[in-house]
Scaffold this active site. Structure first.
Site, short mmCIF file in Angstrom:
data_model
loop_
_atom_site.label_atom_id
_atom_site.label_comp_id
_atom_site.label_asym_id
_atom_site.label_seq_id
_atom_site.Cartn_x
_atom_site.Cartn_y
_atom_site.Cartn_z
NE ARG A 117 -4.10 -1.93 1.90
CZ ARG A 117 -4.11 -2.92 2.78
NH1 ARG A 117 -3.28 -2.90 3.80
NH2 ARG A 117 -4.97 -3.91 2.65
CE LYS A 139 -1.36 13.59 -14.56
NZ LYS A 139 -1.68 14.10 -15.89
CD GLU A 181 5.77 16.77 -22.44
OE1 GLU A 181 5.24 17.78 -21.93
OE2 GLU A 181 5.11 15.80 -22.83
CE LYS A 230 4.21 17.71 -13.88
NZ LYS A 230 4.38 16.47 -14.58
CD GLU A 240 -4.80 15.98 -15.80
OE1 GLU A 240 -3.65 15.59 -15.55
OE2 GLU A 240 -5.40 15.72 -16.83
NE ARG A 244 -0.54 16.90 -12.91
CZ ARG A 244 0.12 16.13 -12.06
NH1 ARG A 244 -0.23 16.08 -10.79
NH2 ARG A 244 1.15 15.41 -12.46
CG ASN A 248 -3.07 17.06 -20.36
OD1 ASN A 248 -2.10 16.34 -20.22
ND2 ASN A 248 -4.09 17.07 -19.52
CG HIS A 251 0.28 16.39 -24.00
ND1 HIS A 251 0.98 17.57 -24.09
CD2 HIS A 251 1.12 15.50 -23.42
CE1 HIS A 251 2.18 17.39 -23.56
NE2 HIS A 251 2.28 16.15 -23.15
CG HIS A 255 -2.24 11.59 -25.87
ND1 HIS A 255 -2.88 12.18 -24.80
CD2 HIS A 255 -0.94 11.48 -25.49
CE1 HIS A 255 -2.01 12.40 -23.83
NE2 HIS A 255 -0.82 11.99 -24.22
CG HIS A 268 4.99 12.03 -25.38
ND1 HIS A 268 3.63 11.93 -25.60
CD2 HIS A 268 5.15 12.96 -24.41
CE1 HIS A 268 3.01 12.77 -24.79
NE2 HIS A 268 3.90 13.40 -24.06
N1 GLY Z 1 2.51 15.18 -17.74
C1 GLY Z 1 1.41 15.96 -17.37
C2 GLY Z 1 1.15 15.98 -15.91
O1 GLY Z 1 2.00 15.57 -15.12
O2 GLY Z 1 0.09 16.37 -15.50
#
Ligand code: GLY
Length: 360
Positions: A117, A139, A181, A230, A240, A244, A248, A251, A255, A268
């Site tokens: 956990r 993430k 990025e 960031k 998000e 946040r 994107n 993106h 994608h 990417h």
């Molecule tokens: N890569 C986008 C984020 O971390 O929200």
């Protein structure tokens, strides 16, 4: 030796990001400073392991060498990592150390999030993309046959250790994907609500040669700027729910490109750059930016010699964009430029987008 520190204040954890260009072998001591007498289990990208060896001085049963490539970010590899950690009886006080690019950080981070956990995690990102994006903000996850990153968790590391020497040995393709990025941050800077002002568009424009030749000092500054932006975003919206989503930028289209080309043809970052070009074209057609800003964006992108991606059939792209994680049943979510370094979320119907490309 330069040491830069950025502190991330996430809700359940505050953690530092240390940026330096010490000798890579020094990382062992930096890790021990954090982990003390607790046991370590490292997930290391194969490329990094081949280039730098066992610089964490771990017995081989405590090292999981992760083959390179997105296809490794799957259930099977995740299970193998957990099994290897169970075999060495890793406890809840121990640490998983992720040493590698985005794939490595994501899968090792997800293993750390779910092992008993949740156990301690140190991220050592070794690619530009991982330094400026995936290692920061918590993430983690794996891909499934149904799409990328569909199983995962928000799980913050204890520390992120960035050593810019790793960037020196990146191949050109990896360098460019990270720069994709980086360029994204330039166009969203003023929407990141950061206390500091960097004028990243200018910075990238003036320093393109130094960045492309991987000048250490410039890279450190660049990474710090991107991380600060960031940080500002993820501290305000960790999960998000709103802000946040600006990360994107470019993106949704990217994608779709990646999916249509089966994740094989373009990296990417290259796809993100194509996505950025798309949102600039759309925003200009919608009349929400002036043409001169689109030219500024195009000029900046040109300076970094990204691989040229041909235009895709817009109907196919829009159909894919409708399947994006962030899309709702009715609309496609797009982050569009509205002013210099400012972006805004738009929810658009598919035929509304097609109309701007004379396709309905
Ligand atoms: N890569 C986008 C984020 O971390 O929200």
């Amino acid at each position: 030796m330069i040491n830069l520190n950025v502190q991330i204040n996430a809700s359940e954890k505050k953690y530092p990001i240390r940026i330096n260009n010490n000798d890579i072998q020094e990382l062992y001591n930096e890790v021990l400073d954090i982990t003390g007498k607790n046991n370590l289990f490292a997930v290391i990208s194969e490329k990094v392991f081949k280039l730098y060896g066992n610089f964490l001085n771990l017995p081989k049963e405590r090292i999981f060498v992760l083959k390179d490539g997105e296809k490794e970010k799957n259930f099977k590899t995740y299970q193998k990592i957990l099994t290897a950690a169970l075999k060495v009886k890793l406890t809840r006080n121990d640490f998983i150390i992720a040493v590698g690019g985005g794939v490595c950080g994501d899968i090792a981070g997800f293993a750390a999030a779910t092992y008993m956990r949740g156990i301690h995690l140190i991220q050592i990102p070794t690619t530009l993309l991982a330094c400026v994006d995936s290692s920061v903000g918590g993430k983690t996850g794996i891909d499934t046959d149904f799409g990328k990153n569909l199983v995962g968790a928000f799980y913050q590391p204890d520390t992120v250790l960035i050593n810019t020497n790793f960037i020196k040995t990146l191949d050109e393709k990896q360098m460019k994907t990270g720069l994709g990025e980086v360029v994204k941050y330039a166009f969203i800077e003023n929407s990141c609500k950061c206390d500091e002002e960097f004028n990243l568009i200018n910075f990238l424009s003036l320093n393109s040669e130094k960045i492309l030749s991987r000048d250490n000092k410039t890279l450190e500054e660049l990474i710090k700027i991107c991380i600060s932006l960031k940080k500002s975003v993820v501290e305000k919206d960790e999960k998000e729910g709103g802000l946040r989503k600006i990360l994107n930028f470019g993106h949704t289209y990217a994608h779709a490109v990646e999916k249509l080309t089966k994740y094989k043809k373009y990296t990417h970052g290259e796809a993100v750059v194509k996505g950025i070009e798309f949102v600039f074209t759309l925003a200009q057609k919608m009349g929400i930016i002036v043409e001169s800003y689109k030219f500024i964006a195009e000029d900046l992108i040109k300076k970094y010699n990204f691989k040229k991606i041909p235009d895709f059939d817009i109907k196919k792209i829009v159909a894919e964009m409708k399947l994006d994680k962030k899309a709702t049943a009715e609309s496609i979510v797009l982050i569009l430029p509205t002013d210099c370094a400012v972006v805004k979320e738009y929810q658009m119907f598919d035929n509304e987008i097609l109309k701007y490309f004379d396709q309905n």
